[in-house]
Design an enzyme around this catalytic site. Structure first.
Site, PDB file in Angstrom:
ATOM      1  N   GLU A 195      41.839  40.965  34.508  1.00 55.26           N
ATOM      2  CA  GLU A 195      41.415  39.996  33.488  1.00 55.26           C
ATOM      3  C   GLU A 195      40.756  38.877  34.268  1.00 55.26           C
ATOM      4  O   GLU A 195      41.438  38.089  34.919  1.00 55.26           O
ATOM      5  CB  GLU A 195      42.643  39.410  32.761  1.00 55.26           C
ATOM      6  CG  GLU A 195      43.452  40.394  31.967  1.00 55.26           C
ATOM      7  CD  GLU A 195      42.858  40.675  30.607  1.00 55.26           C
ATOM      8  OE1 GLU A 195      41.767  40.169  30.318  1.00 55.26           O
ATOM      9  OE2 GLU A 195      43.489  41.416  29.862  1.00 55.26           O
ATOM     10  N   CYS A 222      40.390  31.296  29.762  1.00 53.76           N
ATOM     11  CA  CYS A 222      39.372  32.313  30.057  1.00 53.76           C
ATOM     12  C   CYS A 222      38.486  32.515  28.827  1.00 53.76           C
ATOM     13  O   CYS A 222      37.320  32.846  28.951  1.00 53.76           O
ATOM     14  CB  CYS A 222      40.025  33.608  30.483  1.00 53.76           C
ATOM     15  SG  CYS A 222      41.364  34.097  29.400  1.00 53.76           S
ATOM     16  N   LYS A 276      53.600  38.000  41.741  1.00 51.40           N
ATOM     17  CA  LYS A 276      53.259  36.778  42.481  1.00 51.40           C
ATOM     18  C   LYS A 276      52.516  35.806  41.580  1.00 51.40           C
ATOM     19  O   LYS A 276      51.372  36.055  41.193  1.00 51.40           O
ATOM     20  CB  LYS A 276      52.365  37.097  43.687  1.00 51.40           C
ATOM     21  CG  LYS A 276      52.219  35.886  44.610  1.00 51.40           C
ATOM     22  CD  LYS A 276      50.974  35.903  45.470  1.00 51.40           C
ATOM     23  CE  LYS A 276      49.831  35.133  44.883  1.00 51.40           C
ATOM     24  NZ  LYS A 276      50.035  33.686  44.698  1.00 51.40           N
ATOM     25  N   GLU A 289      31.221  30.108  35.200  1.00 52.75           N
ATOM     26  CA  GLU A 289      32.463  29.601  34.625  1.00 52.75           C
ATOM     27  C   GLU A 289      32.841  28.292  35.335  1.00 52.75           C
ATOM     28  O   GLU A 289      32.949  28.256  36.564  1.00 52.75           O
ATOM     29  CB  GLU A 289      33.585  30.629  34.828  1.00 52.75           C
ATOM     30  CG  GLU A 289      34.879  30.187  34.191  1.00 52.75           C
ATOM     31  CD  GLU A 289      36.020  31.174  34.430  1.00 52.75           C
ATOM     32  OE1 GLU A 289      36.256  31.553  35.587  1.00 52.75           O
ATOM     33  OE2 GLU A 289      36.672  31.557  33.442  1.00 52.75           O
ATOM     34  N   GLY A 347      49.131  37.708  48.426  1.00 55.73           N
ATOM     35  CA  GLY A 347      48.436  38.479  47.389  1.00 55.73           C
ATOM     36  C   GLY A 347      47.786  39.717  48.000  1.00 55.73           C
ATOM     37  O   GLY A 347      47.938  40.836  47.501  1.00 55.73           O
TER      38      GLY A 347
END
Ligand code: NDP
Length: 493
Positions: free
Chosen positions: A249, A283, A174, A383, A211
């Site tokens: 990740e 990332c 997905k 982040e 998901g």
């Protein structure tokens, strides 16, 4: 806009069971560029059933045959690259100078690399009991769920799909809802290459329904996820009830430590490229700069000079270095971080204002640098995933390492010095998955990628990626008919 994008289930390029669709927009101007199937849980059921049906057949295939099919996919990807490059750029804003040199060529190269790598997969043979042969045998997990993000949409999908396939798994993939187009095209190539029906299933739809349905489906044996740390935590929670393995990740808040004896030009180049490549939506982007006091002023002055030359604009223009963020909400989030940093007392050294003119219509954020005195500030801990970074003066490399580790993320970091021994000792102190010396953001297929702490737990790329898609069954073959040759007289029946 007229292209008929289809999902792939059981070898059929098809629509969502509900026939519903969702829009994909161009973040540079907000225009709708495509509609794609909006799947629901019944599509997840169909996709997992197809993957389960294909599982035994695919696993029983000779690895060389699987490699041949991967090479075929690579060939088709290579043939279609000129078509894919503008689609990739239009759906998430990655400048065409980047998607043409990196994203799209990477896809066929990765299939080729993994096709060769997979044929070298081995287990262990173990010495011990002279009356036995003890070994480990690699087995695929079965049906694996691959859930991928929008930054580098094709790269992240291919990095999971190719190793999953070569090791004999079947797949439900997905992609991110805002940038699924090149992955849907890949579904067509998978079919064209002759990969058996059901081995690869690609579905599109919202993460919180589709998901989650993949993660909780009892037919799925493992999840490999790349995305935000909050979503990663949710996936771990969902997987916990079945003790299902999850490879992740996740986010990063990556530091660059620049020492007084660094090559100033090299360090500034590395910093500006790292911070603003792909608009900071990597990332691994450095977003915290710890610069030693002796070089600090010169570094700041050159950083600003160099960053001011970054051309921001239409990602379809080959001269553009920095395009928009992936969608409008990302800009809103980045602007909130900017306002919070100002309110918390950080000084704007560059940018910090919304773009004007044509750029104001798109999801653009200009290169922004803040000077910071407190490592606990949100700007230095969270982040942002945008070209918004903080810089802080340090007295020593040890202080830089301590500040680097003072963060819940642990994806990557770099040290910049011409004293290699000092630099190598500092690398040892960093709690990160990748530590570079005089380099940042250098990632190739041959080197492992993955974080520590809240940046996730897995390895992508390199020979280590094969461990993520296989598990090692211990097999003991006793060479005497009497098992007591091992138990001796511990139990006498
Ligand atoms: P998200 O976590 O928002 O989305 C990633 C994928 O997860 C999408 O396909 C999304 O679907 C899906 N998803 C969302 N919610 C759920 C859920 N509850 N259950 C299952 N799946 C879900 O990440 P972004 O797409 O915004 O990507 C950016 C993030 O990815 C950043 O944090 C970045 O650091 C990280 N990243 C990490 C990398 C690494 O190597 N460590 C590499 C690249 C990115 P939908 O799109 O429909 O919401």
């Amino acid at each position: 806009m007229s292209y008929d994008y289809r999902i792939l289930i059981g070898g059929e390029l098809t629509k969502a069971a509900s026939s519903e669709t969702m829009e994909v927009t161009n973040p540079a101007n907000g225009e709708v560029i495509a509609r794609v199937p909006k799947c629901g849980t019944e599509d997840v059921d169909r996709a997992v059933a197809a993957a389960e049906a294909a599982r035994e057949g695919w696993r029983a295939t000779y690895v060389g045959e699987r490699a041949e099919l991967l090479f075929k996919v690579a060939e088709i990807l290579r043939a279609h690259q000129n078509e894919l490059i503008p689609i990739e750029t239009a759906q998430y804003g990655g400048p065409i100078s980047k998607t043409s040199r990196f994203d799209i060529p990477f896809a066929h190269k990765e299939f080729e690399y993994i096709a060769g790598l997979g044929r070298g997969l081995t287990g262990l043979t173990i010495s011990g009991d002279p009356n036995a042969r003890m070994m480990t045998v690699r087995e695929p997990h079965g049906v694996v769920g691959l859930i991928t993000p929008w930054n580098f949409p094709l790269v992240t999908a291919v990095s999971k799909l190719a190793p999953a396939l070569i090791t004999g798994n079947t797949v439900v993939l997905k992609p991110a809802s805002c940038a699924p187009l090149t992955v849907l095209r890949l579904g067509e190539y998978i079919k064209e290459a002759g990969i058996p029906d059901g081995v690869v299933n690609i579905i599109t739809g919202p993460g919180n329904t589709v998901g989650e349905a993949i993660v909780t489906h009892p037919g799925v044996a493992k999840i490999n996820f790349t995305g935000d740390s909050h979503v990663g935590k949710r996936i771990y929670e969902l997987a916990a009830s079945r003790v299902m393995p999850v490879a992740s990740e996740l986010g990063g808040k990556n530091a660059m430590i620049v020492l007084d004896d660094a090559d100033l030009d090299g360090a500034v180049q590395g910093a500006v490229h790292g911070a603003f490549f792909n608009s900071g939506q990597n990332c691994g982007s450095p977003s915290r700069f710890y610069v030693q006091e002796g070089i600090y002023d010169a570094f700041v002055e050159r950083f600003i000079r160099s960053a001011s030359k970054v051309t921001v604009g239409d990602p379809m223009d080959p001269a553009t270095m920095m395009g928009p963020l992936a969608y409008m909400d990302c800009r809103v989030t980045a602007e909130r971080f900017i306002e919070n940093a100002k309110a918390a007392g950080a000084a704007v050294l560059l940018g910090g204002e919304p773009p004007r003119g044509e750029l104001a219509k798109g999801a653009y954020v200009l290169p922004t640098l803040f000077e910071v005195h407190d490592n606990k500030m949100e700007l230095m801990q969270e982040e942002i995933f945008a070209p918004v970074v903080g810089i802080m003066k340090i007295r020593s490399g040890e202080e830089g390492a301590a500040l680097t580790n003072d963060c819940r993320y642990g994806l990557c970091a770099s040290v910049w010095t011409q004293d290699y021994l000092k630099g190598m000792k500092l690398l040892d102190k960093l709690d990160v998955g990748t530590a570079w010396l005089n380099q940042h953001l250098a990632i190739v297929s041959e080197t492992p990628w993955g974080g520590r702490k809240e940046s996730g737990w897995t390895k992508e790329n390199s020979v280590l990626v094969l461990d993520e898609y296989t598990w090692q069954k211990h097999v003991w073959i006793h060479m005497e008919s009497d098992p007591k040759t091992f138990w001796k007289d511990m139990i006498s029946l």
